[in-house]
Scaffold this active site. Structure first.
Site, PDB file in Angstrom:
ATOM      1  N   GLY A 111       0.814  -1.213   0.000  1.00  0.00           N
ATOM      2  CA  GLY A 111       0.000   0.000   0.000  1.00  0.00           C
ATOM      3  C   GLY A 111       0.843   1.256   0.000  1.00  0.00           C
ATOM      4  N   THR A 112       2.160   1.090  -0.044  1.00  0.00           N
ATOM      5  CA  THR A 112       3.033   2.269  -0.027  1.00  0.00           C
ATOM      6  C   THR A 112       2.811   3.088  -1.296  1.00  0.00           C
ATOM      7  OG1 THR A 112       4.629   0.960   1.195  1.00  0.00           O
ATOM      8  CG2 THR A 112       5.443   3.012   0.240  1.00  0.00           C
ATOM      9  N   THR A 113       2.836   4.395  -1.152  1.00  0.00           N
ATOM     10  CA  THR A 113       2.611   5.271  -2.310  1.00  0.00           C
ATOM     11  C   THR A 113       3.933   5.908  -2.747  1.00  0.00           C
ATOM     12  OG1 THR A 113       2.016   7.008  -0.753  1.00  0.00           O
ATOM     13  CG2 THR A 113       0.210   5.782  -1.745  1.00  0.00           C
TER      14      THR A 113
ATOM     15  N   ALA B 120      -1.849  -0.905  -4.298  1.00  0.00           N
ATOM     16  CA  ALA B 120      -2.902   0.107  -4.388  1.00  0.00           C
ATOM     17  C   ALA B 120      -2.473   1.331  -3.604  1.00  0.00           C
ATOM     18  CB  ALA B 120      -4.210  -0.432  -3.817  1.00  0.00           C
TER      19      ALA B 120
ATOM     20  N   ASN C  30      -4.673   3.229  -2.592  1.00  0.00           N
ATOM     21  CA  ASN C  30      -5.795   3.453  -1.679  1.00  0.00           C
ATOM     22  C   ASN C  30      -6.596   2.149  -1.551  1.00  0.00           C
ATOM     23  OD1 ASN C  30      -8.408   4.290  -0.620  1.00  0.00           O
ATOM     24  ND2 ASN C  30      -7.599   6.352  -0.891  1.00  0.00           N
TER      25      ASN C  30
ATOM     26  N   HIS D 202      -4.090  15.631   3.757  1.00  0.00           N
ATOM     27  CA  HIS D 202      -3.635  14.507   4.593  1.00  0.00           C
ATOM     28  C   HIS D 202      -2.877  15.049   5.804  1.00  0.00           C
ATOM     29  CE1 HIS D 202      -4.363  12.092   0.946  1.00  0.00           C
ATOM     30  NE2 HIS D 202      -4.445  11.052   1.772  1.00  0.00           N
ATOM     31  N   HIS D 203      -2.640  14.164   6.755  1.00  0.00           N
ATOM     32  CA  HIS D 203      -1.877  14.506   7.968  1.00  0.00           C
ATOM     33  C   HIS D 203      -0.470  15.015   7.625  1.00  0.00           C
ATOM     34  CE1 HIS D 203       0.325  10.698   7.471  1.00  0.00           C
ATOM     35  NE2 HIS D 203      -0.866  10.188   7.149  1.00  0.00           N
TER      36      HIS D 203
ATOM     37  N   LYS E 251       2.555  12.795   6.191  1.00  0.00           N
ATOM     38  CA  LYS E 251       2.552  12.113   4.881  1.00  0.00           C
ATOM     39  C   LYS E 251       3.655  12.692   4.005  1.00  0.00           C
ATOM     40  CE  LYS E 251      -0.385  10.797   0.968  1.00  0.00           C
ATOM     41  NZ  LYS E 251       0.091   9.416   0.877  1.00  0.00           N
TER      42      LYS E 251
ATOM     43  N   GLY F  63      -0.949   9.555  -3.979  1.00  0.00           N
ATOM     44  CA  GLY F  63      -1.089   8.565  -5.051  1.00  0.00           C
ATOM     45  C   GLY F  63      -2.539   8.477  -5.503  1.00  0.00           C
ATOM     46  N   THR F  64      -3.460   8.655  -4.572  1.00  0.00           N
ATOM     47  CA  THR F  64      -4.884   8.580  -4.904  1.00  0.00           C
ATOM     48  C   THR F  64      -5.291   9.738  -5.815  1.00  0.00           C
ATOM     49  OG1 THR F  64      -5.282   7.515  -2.795  1.00  0.00           O
ATOM     50  CG2 THR F  64      -7.186   8.495  -3.881  1.00  0.00           C
TER      51      THR F  64
HETATM   52  N1  LIG Z   1      -2.784   2.232   0.157  1.00  0.00           N
HETATM   53  C1  LIG Z   1      -3.452   2.786   1.162  1.00  0.00           C
HETATM   54  O1  LIG Z   1      -4.682   2.597   1.328  1.00  0.00           O
HETATM   55  C2  LIG Z   1      -2.702   3.653   2.136  1.00  0.00           C
HETATM   56  C3  LIG Z   1      -3.289   4.125   3.306  1.00  0.00           C
HETATM   57  C4  LIG Z   1      -2.512   4.844   4.204  1.00  0.00           C
HETATM   58  C5  LIG Z   1      -1.175   5.086   3.927  1.00  0.00           C
HETATM   59  N2  LIG Z   1      -0.636   4.638   2.757  1.00  0.00           N
HETATM   60  C6  LIG Z   1       0.784   4.777   2.437  1.00  0.00           C
HETATM   61  O2  LIG Z   1       1.468   3.741   3.145  1.00  0.00           O
HETATM   62  C7  LIG Z   1       2.771   4.164   3.495  1.00  0.00           C
HETATM   63  C8  LIG Z   1       2.959   4.022   5.010  1.00  0.00           C
HETATM   64  O3  LIG Z   1       2.026   4.827   5.676  1.00  0.00           O
HETATM   65  P1  LIG Z   1       2.052   4.957   7.269  1.00  0.00           P
HETATM   66  O4  LIG Z   1       0.957   5.893   7.585  1.00  0.00           O
HETATM   67  O5  LIG Z   1       2.108   3.615   7.914  1.00  0.00           O
HETATM   68  O6  LIG Z   1       3.472   5.689   7.470  1.00  0.00           O
HETATM   69  P2  LIG Z   1       4.386   5.732   8.766  1.00  0.00           P
HETATM   70  O7  LIG Z   1       3.569   5.715   9.997  1.00  0.00           O
HETATM   71  O8  LIG Z   1       5.362   6.855   8.550  1.00  0.00           O
HETATM   72  O9  LIG Z   1       5.174   4.353   8.727  1.00  0.00           O
HETATM   73  C9  LIG Z   1       6.148   4.026   7.787  1.00  0.00           C
HETATM   74  C10 LIG Z   1       6.965   2.933   8.417  1.00  0.00           C
HETATM   75  O10 LIG Z   1       7.819   2.364   7.433  1.00  0.00           O
HETATM   76  C11 LIG Z   1       8.985   1.985   8.118  1.00  0.00           C
HETATM   77  N3  LIG Z   1      10.067   1.751   7.180  1.00  0.00           N
HETATM   78  C12 LIG Z   1      10.822   2.643   6.491  1.00  0.00           C
HETATM   79  N4  LIG Z   1      11.716   1.986   5.733  1.00  0.00           N
HETATM   80  C13 LIG Z   1      11.510   0.664   5.943  1.00  0.00           C
HETATM   81  C14 LIG Z   1      12.119  -0.517   5.458  1.00  0.00           C
HETATM   82  N5  LIG Z   1      13.147  -0.501   4.604  1.00  0.00           N
HETATM   83  N6  LIG Z   1      11.651  -1.709   5.909  1.00  0.00           N
HETATM   84  C15 LIG Z   1      10.639  -1.791   6.774  1.00  0.00           C
HETATM   85  N7  LIG Z   1      10.029  -0.703   7.288  1.00  0.00           N
HETATM   86  C16 LIG Z   1      10.464   0.510   6.857  1.00  0.00           C
HETATM   87  C17 LIG Z   1       9.250   3.125   9.061  1.00  0.00           C
HETATM   88  O11 LIG Z   1      10.124   2.688  10.088  1.00  0.00           O
HETATM   89  P3  LIG Z   1      11.236   3.715  10.696  1.00  0.00           P
HETATM   90  O12 LIG Z   1      10.450   4.870  11.217  1.00  0.00           O
HETATM   91  O13 LIG Z   1      11.891   2.857  11.688  1.00  0.00           O
HETATM   92  O14 LIG Z   1      12.095   4.071   9.518  1.00  0.00           O
HETATM   93  C18 LIG Z   1       7.850   3.416   9.585  1.00  0.00           C
HETATM   94  O15 LIG Z   1       7.562   2.649  10.728  1.00  0.00           O
HETATM   95  C19 LIG Z   1       2.882   5.599   2.964  1.00  0.00           C
HETATM   96  O16 LIG Z   1       3.469   5.551   1.673  1.00  0.00           O
HETATM   97  C20 LIG Z   1       1.443   6.060   2.854  1.00  0.00           C
HETATM   98  O17 LIG Z   1       1.263   7.083   1.883  1.00  0.00           O
HETATM   99  C21 LIG Z   1      -1.374   3.927   1.873  1.00  0.00           C
END
Ligand SMILES: NC(=O)c1ccc[n+]([C@@H]2O[C@H](COP(=O)([O-])OP(=O)(O)OC[C@H]3O[C@@H](n4cnc5c(N)ncnc54)[C@H](OP(=O)(O)O)[C@@H]3O)[C@@H](O)[C@H]2O)c1
Length: 232
Positions: A78-80, A103, A105, A138-139, A142, A148-149
């Protein structure tokens, strides 16, 4: 299912919590601090996992996907912010007969919103007196902007009216989960369509549904293909 969680941020935690509630087991949780360049994604660490769910960062996701594809673990991401690398990753998946569902989203409502937005674009096609815009909020944490959406929405609107500009504005503040609005603004009237995600549980539930669906398939899928059929 035994699920490997890659990334333990807001989304990784939400997915793990929901997965356990739904009777799945968490095989392993791979954190950022141990996984520079995807180095923690080894055969030993992932052996026995049925599926991986990846929510990390735009600068980490591609390494993670490369490793997970090499290991043959069906992966939901789900990473964008990595669409530039999609053709190369797709080539890898096909070569290895692996499975990836990605995705920007994972909300079902958002994918229905896309369909409604396309219908709106069809209705307003050629009506230059209406200024059209996409706005997303968004927060503050982000990292990528536009979302991406919003980029996906823009593509869908171009499919309806190729010559038109669909400018995107982005706001990053507070803790809001995610709002996307499409507006047609005329001289004396405004038509708008909005999607508001009230909590990230909606994305966690969608990602988990994808993880339940993907194992046993090969190829690259979008969430939309899963929801509405593979020909969409
Ligand atoms: N598709 C969807 O529906 C949807 C919904 C929400 C969010 N997203 C996307 O999903 C992603 C994550 O969102 P989030 O809200 O969870 O962000 P977040 O709270 O900032 O979490 C990101 C996490 O990724 C970890 N990370 C970074 N590099 C890594 C690696 N090489 N291996 C494993 N973990 C790693 C970070 O750890 P450290 O802090 O230790 O580096 C952090 O815990 C973003 O791209 C966001 O835009 C997508």
């Amino acid at each position: 299912m035994r699920i490997a969680i890659v990334g333990s941020g807001k989304m990784g935690k939400a997915v793990a919590e929901l997965a356990e509630k739904r009777g799945h087991s968490i095989h392993t949780v791979v954190k950022g601090v141990e996984n520079a360049g995807g180095r923690a994604l080894t055969h030993e660490r992932l052996a026995g996992a049925d599926v991986a769910i990846e929510f990390t960062r735009p600068d980490a996701v591609v390494h993670n996907l490369e490793r997970l594809i090499e290991l043959g673990i069906p992966t939901v991401s789900g990473t964008t912010g990595w669409t530039d690398a999609l053709p190369r990753i797709t080539g890898m998946v096909e070569l290895r007969r692996a499975a990836l569902l990605h995705a920007a989203n994972f909300s079902i409502g958002m994918h229905l919103f896309f369909r409604a937005a396309q219908e709106l674009a069809r209705c307003f096609r050629g009506r230059g007196e209406f200024a059209v815009s996409i706005h997303e909020e968004h927060h503050a944490a982000k990292l990528d902007a536009p979302s991406g959406t919003a980029l996906l929405l823009q593509q869908r609107l171009w499919a309806e009216e190729p010559g038109r500009r669909f400018p995107i504005t982005s706001v990053r503040e507070g803790t809001t989960t995610g709002t996307h609005t499409l507006t047609y603004d005329g001289p004396h009237e405004t038509v708008s369509l909005s999607h508001v995600a009230r909590s990230r549980q909606v994305f966690a539930a969608g990602a988990l549904a994808a993880a339940e669906w993907l194992p046993g398939r090969t190829g690259v899928y979008t969430f939309e293909e899963m929801l509405f059929g593979e020909s969409t």
